[in-house]
Design an enzyme around this catalytic site. Sequence first.
Site, PDB file in Angstrom:
ATOM      1  N   ASP A 188      11.314 -20.906  -4.317  1.00 18.40           N
ATOM      2  CA  ASP A 188       9.986 -19.937  -4.017  1.00 18.40           C
ATOM      3  C   ASP A 188      10.075 -19.582  -2.652  1.00 18.40           C
ATOM      4  OD1 ASP A 188       7.084 -19.211  -4.068  1.00 18.40           O
ATOM      5  OD2 ASP A 188       7.422 -19.945  -6.216  1.00 18.40           O
ATOM      6  N   HIS A 231       2.542 -18.951  -1.550  1.00 15.75           N
ATOM      7  CA  HIS A 231       2.961 -18.937  -2.824  1.00 15.75           C
ATOM      8  C   HIS A 231       3.660 -20.427  -3.266  1.00 15.75           C
ATOM      9  CE1 HIS A 231       5.079 -17.826  -6.487  1.00 15.75           C
ATOM     10  NE2 HIS A 231       4.070 -16.939  -6.820  1.00 15.75           N
ATOM     11  N   SER A 529       3.222 -17.300 -12.303  1.00 20.17           N
ATOM     12  CA  SER A 529       3.738 -18.194 -11.187  1.00 20.17           C
ATOM     13  C   SER A 529       2.874 -19.512 -11.421  1.00 20.17           C
ATOM     14  CB  SER A 529       3.406 -17.303  -9.810  1.00 20.17           C
ATOM     15  OG  SER A 529       4.364 -16.444  -9.557  1.00 20.17           O
TER      16      SER A 529
END
Length: 602
Positions: A188, A231, A529
């Site tokens: 990621d 994220h 996600s």
Amino acid sequence: MKRWLWLGLGLSGLVACGGDPDPIDVVLPQACPGTTDQSLPGTASSALSAQEPADGVLITFKPRVAANALAATADFAAAVEREGGTVKRRFPGLHMVSARLSPDALAKLKQNPDVLFVEPNRRVRASGLPTPPPVVSWQGAFSTQGSVGEYTEGLKLVQAPQVWDANNDGILDPGAPTGEGVKVCVIDSGWDSKHPELKAAFVGGKDFVDRDDDPTDQSEAQGIVTVGGGHGTHVAATILAQFGAGSGGRVTPGQDPNGVVGVAPGASLLVARVLDVKGGGSTDDVIEAVQWCQSQGARIASLSLGADGSSESEQIAFERVWNNGNGLLSIAASGNDGTNGVAYPAGYLPSVMAVGAVNAQGEYAEFSQFGPQLSLVAPGVNVLSATVLGAASLSSLEAGPAPITSSPLSFTAQGSYTGRLVNCGLGTDRASCGESATCDGFVAYVDRGDIFFEEKARNVIEAGARAIIIGNNVPEDGDGAFTLGSASTHWVPTVSVSLVSGAAIKKLEGQDVTVNITGVDYQRESGTSMATPHVSGVAALVFSARPDLSAAHVRAVLEKTALDDTETPGVDDKYGHGIVQAAKAVELARTLPEGGGPLPLP
């Protein structure tokens, strides 16, 4: 005081009835000192898309019989460089290199009889939206006691507490599978190494963006450090946030002071950074990352990213780690466009599990991409998890006799400012705030409409605003969920309010109001996600209960025990096999013979 600049714009080149028009004077106040730095963002840009230019090409060549793969790759890389190309990555095990070449050089290289195929090294993007060495437990002593208040809606929907806290007392059950002994590799945007929810579980990382061993979610250029959006931190914490670890962290009102706990709080964390601070990356980084994950002993690779189109080179890489030994279980997001057809790598069957999103009630999320490749669904709407420390914002607005409900804009600056309220209308230029605006500072009220929020903010900041209130114009949206588009050191505390609140605030023009933005360490995000790490965490619980199982066995167990949706019973394109269920999956896994035996059929 502020100086004003008059620009006489003669329009003598235009002809109209009655002769040439008189010159038009545009009255524009000069920007306040220090507000027009080049780092201030321009107009809003669209999200990263598959149409973004590729980062060179991926070239796969024919393997040489009985040849050393490393030497063969070196020879082929030299051939690429002889054509004027620059080799970026070498993948000896895949007979592949990534490189940059001119169009003429690429056309010539394609005529090389050793070349099997050439394809773009396409861009990938975050969807908020990569025989293994022995697996060992991380050496930290994770807490066995926390609070049931750490159990998020998503955690409960996938049955995780039923696996390791069957009596719901906020204490891990002795001997229960927690993910201990299982390495999960999060491919990621990197992570926040200081976050208390994660640092005890971390066992290693690599940065494939900056090419070093520090996978922190940030980059440095010309002495300026840019922090990413968190994220990867959010994803990792959904998988393995530590029980009771968040005590002392900054949480929103009403949230448990311990923060959150992950689906598999005993698992170990590997971090492979492939996305930059803008959320974008390249296919060759993903290929290298997934190979690295397996080399580090990971049993699971969690990928909350993807691209619209497939890549044969990437598919070969995922098939290779799937078929190597007991296999690496790769789990990827289906994508957020709400269209038929999942993103890639999620679409590579059977080497990757595609995960779609549902809300807290188990209902299909309209943004979730679907299709026959979909394996499972999991919670992906307003999922609470950790983020980069202080990166999330909590707002308060004091205007008039009582506090007014507000929402912080994404990327807002933090801090508190009290000043005179000035109505700046739509904020279309520096003159919108009128003569009431001064460089001494004020709070700008701006109505929603016409231009991007970051343009409005830039204009009123240049007029002297030290804080901004955005008034929504859509009643059903409430305060709204808006963004300034990108990070900047020049933003000021910025909040949005509802249509009704905005009308009341405008009546306070000239009075002092206070806009306050404070940082918090947890935030809610939506997307496939967020669904993907729920499935990755459940897979870690199954591996923890049965470390002898292969990746294929665990995939089959997760699909067979999923909760079927009531809309369309059976396997379907929007729910796949259904909502992943941890307790049922662990129960079935424990009944399998040593080594797994025949795969359990769905």
